[in-house]
Design a protein around this motif. Sequence first.
Motif, PDB file in Angstrom:
ATOM      1  N   ASN A  59     -20.068 -19.239 -20.989  1.00 17.92           N
ATOM      2  CA  ASN A  59     -21.209 -18.511 -21.840  1.00 17.92           C
ATOM      3  C   ASN A  59     -22.125 -19.501 -22.176  1.00 17.92           C
ATOM      4  N   TYR A  60     -23.422 -19.574 -22.177  1.00 18.18           N
ATOM      5  CA  TYR A  60     -24.489 -20.563 -22.278  1.00 18.18           C
ATOM      6  C   TYR A  60     -25.501 -20.165 -23.342  1.00 18.18           C
ATOM      7  N   ALA A  61     -26.010 -21.082 -24.008  1.00 20.35           N
ATOM      8  CA  ALA A  61     -27.375 -20.952 -24.826  1.00 20.35           C
ATOM      9  C   ALA A  61     -28.393 -20.374 -23.822  1.00 20.35           C
ATOM     10  N   ASP A  62     -29.240 -19.608 -24.774  1.00 16.22           N
ATOM     11  CA  ASP A  62     -30.414 -19.124 -23.764  1.00 16.22           C
ATOM     12  C   ASP A  62     -31.265 -20.078 -23.278  1.00 16.22           C
ATOM     13  N   SER A  63     -31.394 -21.156 -23.976  1.00 21.97           N
ATOM     14  CA  SER A  63     -32.241 -22.346 -23.592  1.00 21.97           C
ATOM     15  C   SER A  63     -31.542 -23.010 -22.238  1.00 21.97           C
ATOM     16  N   VAL A  64     -30.479 -22.911 -21.814  1.00 15.10           N
ATOM     17  CA  VAL A  64     -30.163 -23.550 -20.734  1.00 15.10           C
ATOM     18  C   VAL A  64     -29.635 -22.669 -19.571  1.00 15.10           C
ATOM     19  N   LYS A  65     -29.560 -21.453 -19.938  1.00 16.49           N
ATOM     20  CA  LYS A  65     -28.920 -20.214 -18.946  1.00 16.49           C
ATOM     21  C   LYS A  65     -29.682 -20.251 -17.645  1.00 16.49           C
ATOM     22  N   GLY A  66     -28.998 -20.568 -16.492  1.00 11.15           N
ATOM     23  CA  GLY A  66     -29.592 -20.664 -15.288  1.00 11.15           C
ATOM     24  C   GLY A  66     -29.986 -21.874 -14.654  1.00 11.15           C
TER      25      GLY A  66
END
Length: 124
Positions: A59-66
């Motif tokens: 799972n990732y923070a939105d700021s680093v997702k992708g």
Amino acid sequence: QVQLVESGGGLVQAGGSLRLSCAASGRTFSGTHMAWFRQAPGKEREFVAVISWTAGNPNYADSVKGRFTISRDNVKNTVYLQMNSLKPEDTAVYYCAAHTLRSRVTTTNDGGYWGQGTQVTVSS
């Protein structure tokens, strides 16, 4: 007791890539959830990514997702953070965290373990 040692930080230009490593020692790696946090100057430490001890459920923070990918090798007792398409706002000290409770390792990590951190600097 668990010791965590991060490595792989450095200076990179925007758009570049880095791979951080966190080597764990001192007790069995199995059953331990692992996470990455970061802290930029003047800001609070923030969650970046987590992976369960089975290497599932990243799972990732939105700021680093992708852009970032967390992975682990339970044979080598190491967790990785592959960081691509880096931005200047990714500049921070990156910390590895370990806890037997996934809910804890993604928040305060109270009762868990921290590494000493590794500096990542992204130039524009």
